[in-house]
Design a protein around this motif. Structure first.
Motif, PDB file in Angstrom:
ATOM      1  N   SER A   1      95.504  81.746  91.115  1.00  0.00           N
ATOM      2  CA  SER A   1      94.434  81.932  90.724  1.00  0.00           C
ATOM      3  C   SER A   1      93.397  81.951  91.918  1.00  0.00           C
ATOM      4  O   SER A   1      92.464  83.120  91.638  1.00  0.00           O
TER       5      SER A   1
ATOM      6  N   ASP B   1      91.452  85.551  92.521  1.00  0.00           N
ATOM      7  CA  ASP B   1      89.940  85.451  92.364  1.00  0.00           C
ATOM      8  C   ASP B   1      89.404  86.064  93.561  1.00  0.00           C
ATOM      9  O   ASP B   1      88.187  86.413  93.542  1.00  0.00           O
TER      10      ASP B   1
ATOM     11  N   MET C   1      87.527  91.108  91.973  1.00  0.00           N
ATOM     12  CA  MET C   1      86.964  90.115  91.664  1.00  0.00           C
ATOM     13  C   MET C   1      85.826  89.439  92.290  1.00  0.00           C
ATOM     14  O   MET C   1      84.749  90.288  92.264  1.00  0.00           O
ATOM     15  N   ASP C   2      86.095  88.430  93.146  1.00  0.00           N
ATOM     16  CA  ASP C   2      84.907  87.853  93.777  1.00  0.00           C
ATOM     17  C   ASP C   2      84.925  88.619  95.117  1.00  0.00           C
ATOM     18  O   ASP C   2      83.775  88.279  95.639  1.00  0.00           O
TER      19      ASP C   2
ATOM     20  N   GLN D   1      87.433  83.165  83.564  1.00  0.00           N
ATOM     21  CA  GLN D   1      87.467  84.429  84.373  1.00  0.00           C
ATOM     22  C   GLN D   1      86.759  85.538  83.936  1.00  0.00           C
ATOM     23  O   GLN D   1      85.925  86.073  84.382  1.00  0.00           O
TER      24      GLN D   1
ATOM     25  N   ASP E   1      83.336  84.967  82.731  1.00  0.00           N
ATOM     26  CA  ASP E   1      82.470  85.151  84.159  1.00  0.00           C
ATOM     27  C   ASP E   1      82.066  86.388  84.602  1.00  0.00           C
ATOM     28  O   ASP E   1      81.203  86.861  84.905  1.00  0.00           O
TER      29      ASP E   1
ATOM     30  N   GLN F   1      83.171  77.484  81.745  1.00  0.00           N
ATOM     31  CA  GLN F   1      83.668  76.613  82.973  1.00  0.00           C
ATOM     32  C   GLN F   1      85.079  75.668  82.483  1.00  0.00           C
ATOM     33  O   GLN F   1      85.841  75.292  83.234  1.00  0.00           O
TER      34      GLN F   1
ATOM     35  N   LYS G   1      87.642  78.229  83.186  1.00  0.00           N
ATOM     36  CA  LYS G   1      87.965  78.671  84.334  1.00  0.00           C
ATOM     37  C   LYS G   1      88.427  77.716  85.465  1.00  0.00           C
ATOM     38  O   LYS G   1      89.335  77.762  86.193  1.00  0.00           O
ATOM     39  N   THR G   2      87.701  76.473  85.113  1.00  0.00           N
ATOM     40  CA  THR G   2      88.186  75.371  86.067  1.00  0.00           C
ATOM     41  C   THR G   2      88.575  74.206  85.416  1.00  0.00           C
ATOM     42  O   THR G   2      89.779  73.489  85.746  1.00  0.00           O
TER      43      THR G   2
END
Length: 289
Positions: free
Chosen positions: A76, A80, A85-86, A153, A156, A175, A178-179
């Motif tokens: 992940s 990510d 993505m990020d 995700q 997000d 979240q 995602k988390t």
């Protein structure tokens, strides 16, 4: 006690990951897998091993789902960090996998780590009962997929172009996937292996996962990039709604503390045997990385 067990979990899982990947050879994608799955606090593996200990599960079996969740988590992070993505260049104080190698290798390494996670929980060595192995596999798929982490995700990403910032309820849902989804799987895996009621650990893990994310949001504001191991301040720069932006810094810290209290209370059925898990809950909101 918590710090000792966390370090022990990290050492055990690190060695097991390397042993599982040893037959894969030395192709660049395998090197990228080893690189991406190295290091980190191993909190998720610790939760698996500790919940297994609470239910009298053989450590030689529990190491398999502990390794699985770290492989899944590593996948992940690799994906990510990708430019699509990020777009992060640093992870755990080192170049991200696509920077160290290239985007294609990073994508494949992430894919391979994900499939390795499912292999680990479905192997005979994980549990004598095929039904338990099946439950671990199905629940991991749900936690990691479109009902869990991937959903979070996706929400997000969608929030980045939404006409209005997310509400507190929407961020909480985001979240939780995602988390929180992988944290919840980790904390309940031992109960599944012990064929016990997962509800107390589920309640614990849901509060723990949310507290963990709030702490991450706080670190993005207050953290030192050198200690955090990645860029900070990105959420504010991007104008993203976070627990801090909605609750304020003091409000977010208070909410995290309340969640930790609730998480610890959920463990009352285990008495003092769960003290290490209580320490883990306190740790997630006091960490600096």
């Amino acid at each position: 006690m918590f710090e000792t067990r966390l370090k022990e979990a990290a050492t055990q899982v690190e060695a097991h990951l390397l042993a599982v990947m040893a037959p894969f050879g030395d192709l660049p994608v395998v090197g990228a897998m080893r690189y991406a799955s190295a290091g980190g606090k191993r909190l998720r593996a610790f939760l698996v091993l500790e919940s297994a200990r609470l239910h009298g599960v053989d450590p030689q079996q529990a190491i398999w789902p502990a390794t699985a969740i770290e492989a899944m988590h590593a996948y992940s992070l690799v994906h990510d960090d990708l430019p699509c993505m990020d777009d992060d260049d640093m992870r755990r104080g080192l170049p991200t996998t696509h920077i160290k190698w290239d985007e294609c290798t990073a994508v494949l390494a992430g894919d391979a780590l994900q499939t390795l996670a499912f292999e680990c929980v479905s192997r005979n060595e994980c549990h004598d009962d095929a039904a338990v192995r099946a439950e671990l596999t199905v629940s991991l798929a749900r936690a990691a997929g479109a009902q869990g982490m991937v959903l979070g995700q996706a929400l997000d990403i969608a929030a980045e172009t939404a006409p209005v910032p997310l509400t507190l309820q929407e961020i909480t849902r985001l979240q939780a996937g995602k988390t929180g989804a992988l944290i919840a799987w980790s904390a309940t895996a031992g109960a599944v292996m012990g064929k016990a009621d997962i509800e107390p650990l589920m309640r614990y893990s849901l509060d723990l996962g949310l507290a963990f994310q709030i702490a991450d949001d706080i670190l993005d504001v207050e953290g030192d990039a050198a200690k955090v191991g990645k860029a900070v301040g990105k959420d504010a720069d991007a104008g993203k709604a976070t627990f801090v932006s909605l609750l304020g810094l003091d409000g977010a810290k208070m909410r995290a503390r309340d969640l930790v209290t609730d998480a610890c209370d959920a463990l009352s059925i285990y008495g003092k045997d769960a003290d290490t898990l209580r320490e883990a809950a306190r740790f997630v909101i006091s960490r600096d990385s």
